[in-house]
Design a protein around this motif. Structure first.
Motif, mmCIF file in Angstrom:
data_model
loop_
_atom_site.group_PDB
_atom_site.id
_atom_site.type_symbol
_atom_site.label_atom_id
_atom_site.label_comp_id
_atom_site.label_asym_id
_atom_site.label_seq_id
_atom_site.Cartn_x
_atom_site.Cartn_y
_atom_site.Cartn_z
ATOM 1 N N HIS A 1 5.712 3.251 -4.096
ATOM 2 C CA HIS A 1 5.714 4.376 -5.042
ATOM 3 C C HIS A 1 4.853 5.556 -4.589
ATOM 4 O O HIS A 1 4.349 6.310 -5.412
ATOM 5 N N THR A 2 4.717 5.706 -3.261
ATOM 6 C CA THR A 2 4.080 6.913 -2.735
ATOM 7 C C THR A 2 5.164 7.974 -2.532
ATOM 8 O O THR A 2 6.360 7.672 -2.578
ATOM 9 N N ARG A 3 4.724 9.196 -2.275
ATOM 10 C CA ARG A 3 5.681 10.291 -2.051
ATOM 11 C C ARG A 3 6.612 9.977 -0.874
ATOM 12 O O ARG A 3 7.817 10.237 -0.929
ATOM 13 N N ASN B 1 7.663 7.239 0.139
ATOM 14 C CA ASN B 1 8.568 6.117 -0.122
ATOM 15 C C ASN B 1 9.615 6.419 -1.179
ATOM 16 O O ASN B 1 10.259 5.506 -1.686
ATOM 17 N N GLU C 1 0.822 -1.223 0.000
ATOM 18 C CA GLU C 1 0.000 0.000 0.000
ATOM 19 C C GLU C 1 0.855 1.271 0.000
ATOM 20 O O GLU C 1 0.368 2.354 -0.319
ATOM 21 N N TYR C 2 2.147 1.142 0.371
ATOM 22 C CA TYR C 2 3.035 2.314 0.413
ATOM 23 C C TYR C 2 3.937 2.421 -0.818
ATOM 24 O O TYR C 2 4.630 3.415 -0.980
ATOM 25 N N GLN D 1 4.835 12.358 -12.927
ATOM 26 C CA GLN D 1 5.663 11.173 -13.186
ATOM 27 C C GLN D 1 6.983 11.482 -13.877
ATOM 28 O O GLN D 1 8.026 10.979 -13.489
ATOM 29 N N ASP E 1 12.452 4.159 -3.528
ATOM 30 C CA ASP E 1 12.496 4.149 -4.993
ATOM 31 C C ASP E 1 13.868 4.565 -5.524
ATOM 32 O O ASP E 1 14.357 4.009 -6.512
ATOM 33 N N SER F 1 0.193 9.481 -0.569
ATOM 34 C CA SER F 1 -0.478 9.330 -1.863
ATOM 35 C C SER F 1 0.542 9.030 -2.959
ATOM 36 O O SER F 1 1.737 9.279 -2.811
ATOM 37 N N LYS F 2 0.033 8.505 -4.061
ATOM 38 C CA LYS F 2 0.871 8.230 -5.234
ATOM 39 C C LYS F 2 1.107 9.537 -5.991
ATOM 40 O O LYS F 2 0.353 10.504 -5.852
ATOM 41 N N TRP F 3 2.147 9.538 -6.801
ATOM 42 C CA TRP F 3 2.420 10.700 -7.651
ATOM 43 C C TRP F 3 1.300 10.853 -8.670
ATOM 44 O O TRP F 3 0.757 9.864 -9.159
#
Length: 192
Positions: free
Chosen positions: A18-20, A22, A15-16, A156, A26, A149-151
């Motif tokens: 590629h979130t901001r 994390n 669930e985490y 991207q 990356d 949240s995701k990007w």
């Protein structure tokens, strides 16, 4: 062979991904992939070792969750016997716009829970950090939701550019030192 401890901060769990929050994970993933390494689960972290131009990079992604990052940081700092000045912690930063990266040899946690825990655990904030600007485009009271949240699709491209630049910064940190690397890294402006 000179050793470096590269610490990407983030949270484990799908669930985490590629979130901001994390982005540290990356960046180290991309660095290790570029250099043909791979992560394996180890004590308090996923760990990979890569060699490049006479340097050994011990890369970790703590499995302690963000708020307990200090536990993994201290364990691997002690185990590898890498001097604090030869560590580099990669972290998301709300206070920086998305167009910016900021490299510093020391500095306060600036409200970041992962950095707060590292400082509390090792007793100093005198260790190098590479801050990845994530912007602060969120409504009042929605900070936690924003960082987790995701990007956005529109972000991207800039995120990918910055990740690639972070790989170069890690290499330069080892090859030419933090002062010279800072002069270059802190002047980058990425265009969305």
């Amino acid at each position: 062979m000179k050793k470096y401890l590269i610490v990407g901060l983030g949270n484990i769990g799908n669930e985490y991904m590629h979130t901001r929050h994390n982005i540290g994970f990356d960046v180290v993933d991309a660095f290790v992939l570029k250099h043909g390494g791979f992560f394996m689960q180890d004590r308090l972290a996923y760990k990979a070792e890569v060699k490049w131009k006479g340097h050994l990079f011990i890369c970790i992604k703590p499995t302690t969750f963000m708020n307990l990052s200090g536990k993994a940081f201290k364990y691997w700092l002690d185990k590898t016997e890498v001097p604090l000045a030869q560590t580099l912690t990669i972290v998301d930063d709300l206070a920086l716009p998305i167009e910016v990266l900021r490299l510093r040899p020391a500095g306060s946690p600036a409200g970041h829970n992962g950095l707060k825990d590292i400082e509390l655990t090792i007793g100093t904030n005198e260790y190098p950090k590479l801050r990845f600007g994530i912007g602060n485009n969120y409504p009042k009271g929605m900070q936690a939701q924003f960082v987790l949240s995701k990007w956005l699709p529109a972000e991207q491209k800039i995120v990918e550019q910055k990740i690639q630049k972070c790989i170069e910064i890690i290499e330069q940190f080892a090859s030419i030192g933090i002062e010279k690397t800072m002069n270059v890294a802190n002047s980058y402006k990425f265009i969305p």
